[in-house]
Design a protein around this motif. Structure first.
Motif, PDB file in Angstrom:
ATOM      1  N   ASN A 328      -3.831  -1.568-118.559  1.00 58.39           N
ATOM      2  CA  ASN A 328      -5.138  -2.244-118.529  1.00 58.39           C
ATOM      3  C   ASN A 328      -5.403  -2.968-119.844  1.00 58.39           C
ATOM      4  O   ASN A 328      -5.894  -4.089-119.864  1.00 58.39           O
ATOM      5  CB  ASN A 328      -6.267  -1.248-118.277  1.00 58.39           C
ATOM      6  CG  ASN A 328      -6.421  -0.933-116.796  1.00 58.39           C
ATOM      7  OD1 ASN A 328      -5.824  -1.607-115.966  1.00 58.39           O
ATOM      8  ND2 ASN A 328      -7.213   0.067-116.476  1.00 58.39           N
ATOM      9  N   LYS A 331      -3.345  -6.004-119.724  1.00 59.01           N
ATOM     10  CA  LYS A 331      -3.796  -6.911-118.659  1.00 59.01           C
ATOM     11  C   LYS A 331      -5.094  -7.625-119.006  1.00 59.01           C
ATOM     12  O   LYS A 331      -5.266  -8.801-118.740  1.00 59.01           O
ATOM     13  CB  LYS A 331      -4.041  -6.097-117.376  1.00 59.01           C
ATOM     14  CG  LYS A 331      -2.955  -6.245-116.371  1.00 59.01           C
ATOM     15  CD  LYS A 331      -3.157  -5.593-115.015  1.00 59.01           C
ATOM     16  CE  LYS A 331      -4.330  -4.793-114.662  1.00 59.01           C
ATOM     17  NZ  LYS A 331      -4.236  -4.151-113.337  1.00 59.01           N
ATOM     18  N   TYR A 332      -6.016  -6.885-119.596  1.00 63.43           N
ATOM     19  CA  TYR A 332      -7.346  -7.454-119.826  1.00 63.43           C
ATOM     20  C   TYR A 332      -7.543  -7.958-121.260  1.00 63.43           C
ATOM     21  O   TYR A 332      -8.645  -7.935-121.778  1.00 63.43           O
ATOM     22  CB  TYR A 332      -8.438  -6.445-119.413  1.00 63.43           C
ATOM     23  CG  TYR A 332      -8.317  -6.087-117.949  1.00 63.43           C
ATOM     24  CD1 TYR A 332      -8.567  -7.037-116.975  1.00 63.43           C
ATOM     25  CD2 TYR A 332      -7.904  -4.822-117.548  1.00 63.43           C
ATOM     26  CE1 TYR A 332      -8.422  -6.741-115.625  1.00 63.43           C
ATOM     27  CE2 TYR A 332      -7.756  -4.517-116.201  1.00 63.43           C
ATOM     28  CZ  TYR A 332      -8.019  -5.481-115.250  1.00 63.43           C
ATOM     29  OH  TYR A 332      -7.874  -5.190-113.916  1.00 63.43           O
ATOM     30  N   ILE A 358     -11.057  -8.506-123.240  1.00 59.94           N
ATOM     31  CA  ILE A 358     -12.319  -9.107-122.776  1.00 59.94           C
ATOM     32  C   ILE A 358     -13.502  -8.147-122.837  1.00 59.94           C
ATOM     33  O   ILE A 358     -14.646  -8.564-122.768  1.00 59.94           O
ATOM     34  CB  ILE A 358     -12.178  -9.653-121.327  1.00 59.94           C
ATOM     35  CG1 ILE A 358     -11.682  -8.561-120.388  1.00 59.94           C
ATOM     36  CG2 ILE A 358     -11.278 -10.851-121.290  1.00 59.94           C
ATOM     37  CD1 ILE A 358     -11.697  -8.963-118.918  1.00 59.94           C
ATOM     38  N   GLY A 359     -13.223  -6.857-122.925  1.00 62.10           N
ATOM     39  CA  GLY A 359     -14.302  -5.888-123.024  1.00 62.10           C
ATOM     40  C   GLY A 359     -14.993  -5.656-121.683  1.00 62.10           C
ATOM     41  O   GLY A 359     -14.737  -6.359-120.704  1.00 62.10           O
ATOM     42  N   ILE A 368     -16.589   1.512-113.496  1.00 61.01           N
ATOM     43  CA  ILE A 368     -15.152   1.188-113.452  1.00 61.01           C
ATOM     44  C   ILE A 368     -14.309   2.383-113.017  1.00 61.01           C
ATOM     45  O   ILE A 368     -13.167   2.217-112.632  1.00 61.01           O
ATOM     46  CB  ILE A 368     -14.622   0.657-114.813  1.00 61.01           C
ATOM     47  CG1 ILE A 368     -15.058   1.568-115.944  1.00 61.01           C
ATOM     48  CG2 ILE A 368     -15.056  -0.777-115.043  1.00 61.01           C
ATOM     49  CD1 ILE A 368     -14.426   1.198-117.266  1.00 61.01           C
ATOM     50  N   TYR A 373     -13.449  -0.274-107.622  1.00 63.25           N
ATOM     51  CA  TYR A 373     -14.378  -1.074-108.428  1.00 63.25           C
ATOM     52  C   TYR A 373     -13.612  -1.987-109.378  1.00 63.25           C
ATOM     53  O   TYR A 373     -12.800  -1.534-110.170  1.00 63.25           O
ATOM     54  CB  TYR A 373     -15.332  -0.163-109.213  1.00 63.25           C
ATOM     55  CG  TYR A 373     -16.485  -0.938-109.795  1.00 63.25           C
ATOM     56  CD1 TYR A 373     -17.605  -1.206-109.031  1.00 63.25           C
ATOM     57  CD2 TYR A 373     -16.435  -1.460-111.094  1.00 63.25           C
ATOM     58  CE1 TYR A 373     -18.659  -1.945-109.527  1.00 63.25           C
ATOM     59  CE2 TYR A 373     -17.480  -2.215-111.603  1.00 63.25           C
ATOM     60  CZ  TYR A 373     -18.589  -2.446-110.819  1.00 63.25           C
ATOM     61  OH  TYR A 373     -19.625  -3.191-111.300  1.00 63.25           O
ATOM     62  N   ARG A 374     -13.893  -3.280-109.274  1.00 66.02           N
ATOM     63  CA  ARG A 374     -13.310  -4.244-110.209  1.00 66.02           C
ATOM     64  C   ARG A 374     -14.434  -5.143-110.687  1.00 66.02           C
ATOM     65  O   ARG A 374     -15.330  -5.484-109.916  1.00 66.02           O
ATOM     66  CB  ARG A 374     -12.238  -5.101-109.529  1.00 66.02           C
ATOM     67  CG  ARG A 374     -11.160  -4.291-108.841  1.00 66.02           C
ATOM     68  CD  ARG A 374      -9.957  -5.158-108.550  1.00 66.02           C
ATOM     69  NE  ARG A 374      -9.203  -5.410-109.768  1.00 66.02           N
ATOM     70  CZ  ARG A 374      -8.486  -6.512-109.988  1.00 66.02           C
ATOM     71  NH1 ARG A 374      -8.455  -7.454-109.097  1.00 66.02           N
ATOM     72  NH2 ARG A 374      -7.824  -6.667-111.117  1.00 66.02           N
ATOM     73  N   ILE A 375     -14.379  -5.537-111.941  1.00 69.58           N
ATOM     74  CA  ILE A 375     -15.440  -6.410-112.448  1.00 69.58           C
ATOM     75  C   ILE A 375     -15.121  -7.825-112.009  1.00 69.58           C
ATOM     76  O   ILE A 375     -13.988  -8.279-112.172  1.00 69.58           O
ATOM     77  CB  ILE A 375     -15.538  -6.301-113.983  1.00 69.58           C
ATOM     78  CG1 ILE A 375     -15.816  -4.847-114.360  1.00 69.58           C
ATOM     79  CG2 ILE A 375     -16.631  -7.203-114.513  1.00 69.58           C
ATOM     80  CD1 ILE A 375     -15.591  -4.544-115.804  1.00 69.58           C
ATOM     81  N   GLY A 385      -4.773  -6.189-109.068  1.00 69.63           N
ATOM     82  CA  GLY A 385      -5.171  -4.789-109.161  1.00 69.63           C
ATOM     83  C   GLY A 385      -6.012  -4.433-107.967  1.00 69.63           C
ATOM     84  O   GLY A 385      -6.456  -5.301-107.214  1.00 69.63           O
ATOM     85  N   GLY A 387      -8.440  -1.780-108.345  1.00 69.15           N
ATOM     86  CA  GLY A 387      -9.586  -0.989-108.794  1.00 69.15           C
ATOM     87  C   GLY A 387      -9.382   0.486-108.533  1.00 69.15           C
ATOM     88  O   GLY A 387     -10.333   1.230-108.310  1.00 69.15           O
ATOM     89  N   LEU A 388      -8.124   0.922-108.545  1.00 66.77           N
ATOM     90  CA  LEU A 388      -7.857   2.342-108.274  1.00 66.77           C
ATOM     91  C   LEU A 388      -7.352   3.085-109.506  1.00 66.77           C
ATOM     92  O   LEU A 388      -7.438   4.300-109.588  1.00 66.77           O
ATOM     93  CB  LEU A 388      -6.812   2.470-107.166  1.00 66.77           C
ATOM     94  CG  LEU A 388      -7.270   2.060-105.766  1.00 66.77           C
ATOM     95  CD1 LEU A 388      -6.087   1.972-104.832  1.00 66.77           C
ATOM     96  CD2 LEU A 388      -8.284   3.045-105.230  1.00 66.77           C
ATOM     97  N   LEU A 390      -8.246   3.414-112.806  1.00 68.43           N
ATOM     98  CA  LEU A 390      -9.116   4.265-113.612  1.00 68.43           C
ATOM     99  C   LEU A 390      -9.681   5.422-112.791  1.00 68.43           C
ATOM    100  O   LEU A 390      -9.913   6.504-113.321  1.00 68.43           O
ATOM    101  CB  LEU A 390     -10.260   3.441-114.213  1.00 68.43           C
ATOM    102  CG  LEU A 390      -9.848   2.523-115.361  1.00 68.43           C
ATOM    103  CD1 LEU A 390     -11.038   1.732-115.866  1.00 68.43           C
ATOM    104  CD2 LEU A 390      -9.227   3.320-116.506  1.00 68.43           C
ATOM    105  N   ASN A 391      -9.862   5.170-111.496  1.00 64.12           N
ATOM    106  CA  ASN A 391     -10.324   6.241-110.623  1.00 64.12           C
ATOM    107  C   ASN A 391      -9.300   7.366-110.615  1.00 64.12           C
ATOM    108  O   ASN A 391      -9.632   8.551-110.714  1.00 64.12           O
ATOM    109  CB  ASN A 391     -10.532   5.678-109.213  1.00 64.12           C
ATOM    110  CG  ASN A 391     -10.984   6.721-108.225  1.00 64.12           C
ATOM    111  OD1 ASN A 391     -10.160   7.314-107.541  1.00 64.12           O
ATOM    112  ND2 ASN A 391     -12.270   6.958-108.167  1.00 64.12           N
ATOM    113  N   SER A 414     -12.011  -3.009-125.817  1.00 63.64           N
ATOM    114  CA  SER A 414     -12.404  -1.719-125.254  1.00 63.64           C
ATOM    115  C   SER A 414     -11.570  -0.625-125.882  1.00 63.64           C
ATOM    116  O   SER A 414     -10.468  -0.873-126.370  1.00 63.64           O
ATOM    117  CB  SER A 414     -12.148  -1.677-123.756  1.00 63.64           C
ATOM    118  OG  SER A 414     -12.558  -2.870-123.152  1.00 63.64           O
ATOM    119  N   PHE A 416     -10.484   3.346-124.750  1.00 64.13           N
ATOM    120  CA  PHE A 416     -10.545   4.467-123.807  1.00 64.13           C
ATOM    121  C   PHE A 416      -9.991   5.714-124.498  1.00 64.13           C
ATOM    122  O   PHE A 416      -8.926   5.659-125.112  1.00 64.13           O
ATOM    123  CB  PHE A 416      -9.698   4.178-122.571  1.00 64.13           C
ATOM    124  CG  PHE A 416     -10.349   3.204-121.624  1.00 64.13           C
ATOM    125  CD1 PHE A 416     -11.066   3.647-120.530  1.00 64.13           C
ATOM    126  CD2 PHE A 416     -10.238   1.835-121.831  1.00 64.13           C
ATOM    127  CE1 PHE A 416     -11.669   2.759-119.650  1.00 64.13           C
ATOM    128  CE2 PHE A 416     -10.831   0.933-120.959  1.00 64.13           C
ATOM    129  CZ  PHE A 416     -11.558   1.399-119.870  1.00 64.13           C
TER     130      PHE A 416
END
Ligand code: ADP
Length: 423
Positions: A328, A331-332, A358-359, A368, A373-375, A385, A387-388, A390-391, A414, A416
């Motif tokens: 991530n 990627k981001y 990108i934050g 997230i 869930y994806r922004i 992706g 959206g799975l 981080l879940n 970001s 984590f």
């Protein structure tokens, strides 16, 4: 996905508005019926009283307008003017008969007020079919001071009686409400089902593609490696072996992802704990991501525990967590510079993956970790992706009784942090 959730929100909003309107109309109707029943009760009691006046001589001037001799002091109390002492036995019998004749079936407390003594001289309980309590438990009747004698009729259960008359209306409104709730649930359920089906379809399409390409490349490369004279061209051989290696890592990553998806449906994960060095595992995870790191020219700076931290956890899941966070971060971020640090104290092992990407805006930071869930905004969000990730990470961390935290500022990056018990 974004459009779908917007449609879902619209569907929910419209249905809520419609249901609110239907409920409001239903309430207005119920109130109207209540007023109607109230009026009907009043009419029926007045009719009974009128008949009572014509049955018995209670006032001297029988031609007196009956309305003038009835005083409806409150909705449940009627005062009936009298000019003489009536025959009580006859009075109660007649009263009961008239009330039932005009469909007034709720119990009544009747009393005779004497204006000379200024109190009730006699009291009688008229037990019509809707009686609620024995009269001896009843409260004292209120005395209304008048300069004439009267018969007081008090209907203690008028309210309940009216509601009882409305039972059909109340039940049908309740039924309507239940049907609405049922419909609401069905629509929501169907919509959700549709949403999952479509997600699944997207997912299968996406994955077929993800598997097909590397397999085709491997096939070509291995065909080349099978050529007889390949051994004489070590440069070519190394090149094609490299291609196979790279594509295999890619496939491996996809297979790992499949595993995550299979497990994100479950509420808890079956853990297979073993003892290992978490810092070494982290290094392996970074190596797994080599193709992606190279592709994006990412810089990964590490600050590991030395010596490494021995922990007892599910190694393969934890490896996937590390991969997810680092992936991530790459990627981001546009020009990824990633700082990975590990730490330990007496009980816990921790890892922080910090990027300059990108934050994540505050309002998304909790969500997230939700499934799918994806922004939606942000130009870098062309990255694939589901959206799975981080879940899954959160599920693994939770199952290990650990904690995951995110600190992020939009446009800056970001960070984590995962903390899990060492045992
Ligand atoms: P995916 O990356 O497959 O979309 P994830 O569950 O891993 O799913 O992430 C959910 C969302 O959180 C991502 O779509 C992205 O919008 C956001 N996100 C996750 N990690 C980062 C990060 N390091 N920087 C910025 N956004 C992130």
């Amino acid at each position: 996905m974004v459009i779908r959730s917007k449609t879902l929100r619209l569907v929910i909003l419209i249905s809520t508005v419609l249901v609110t309107i239907i409920i409001a109309i239903q309430l207005i109707w119920l109130q109207k019926v209540y007023l109607y029943e109230e009026k009907q009760f009043n009419i029926n009691v007045s009719k009974s009283i009128r008949s009572l006046y014509s049955d018995m001589e209670l006032v001297n001037d029988a031609t007196d307008n009956v309305q003038k001799v009835i005083d409806n002091v409150s909705p449940d109390v009627y005062l009936l003017k009298i000019d003489c002492d009536p025959n009580l036995e006859q009075l109660w019998i007649n009263l009961k008969a008239e009330l039932t004749d005009f469909d007034v079936y709720t119990d009544c407390r009747a009393a005779i007020y004497s204006n000379t003594e200024n109190k009730y001289t006699t009291e009688e309980y008229i037990d019509l079919p809707d009686s609620y309590f024995p009269p001896e438990n009843a409260k004292e009747l209120t005395v209304y001071k008048r300069d004439y004698s009267y018969i007081s009729l008090y209907f203690p259960h008028r309210g309940q009686y009216i509601i009882k008359q409305m039972i059909f209306w109340i039940a049908s409104s309740g039924l309507l409400l239940l049907v609405l709730i049922g419909f609401g649930f069905s629509i929501f359920y169907l919509y959700r089902q549709k949403f999952f089906n479509e997600t699944q379809k997207d997912f299968v399409n996406n994955f077929t593609h993800e598997f097909k390409t590397p397999l085709a490349v491997i096939k070509i490369a291995s065909d080349v490696l099978q050529q007889n004279n390949i051994i004489e061209k070590p440069g070519r051989l190394k090149n094609y072996a490299g291609i196979i290696n790279e594509q295999t890592s890619h496939l491996q990553a996809q297979v790992q992802r499949l595993l995550e998806i299979a497990y994100t449906d479950r509420s808890s994960l079956p853990l297979e704990k073993e003892t290992f060095d978490a810092d070494i595992l982290l290094q392996e995870a970074i190596n797994d991501l080599h193709p992606l790191v190279e592709q994006k020219n990412a810089v990964i700076n590490t600050g590991f525990n030395s010596p490494g931290t021995i922990i007892k956890a599910d190694k393969s899941y934890l490896r996937l967590c590390f991969i997810n966070l680092i992936e991530n971060a790459v990627k981001y971020s546009e020009a990824p510079v990633i700082q990975i640090t590990t730490g330990k104290d007496a009980n816990d092992f921790s890892i922080t993956v910090k990027d300059n990407g990108i934050g994540i805006a505050k309002e998304h930071q909790k969500k997230i970790f939700d499934r799918f869930y994806r922004i939606k905004d942000g130009e870098l969000h062309t990255s694939k992706g589901f959206g799975l990730g981080l879940n899954f990470v959160k599920k693994v961390v939770d199952t290990h009784n650990g904690k995951i935290e995110v600190q992020s500022e939009q446009g800056k990056g970001s960070s984590f942090t995962i903390k899990i018990p060492r045992n």
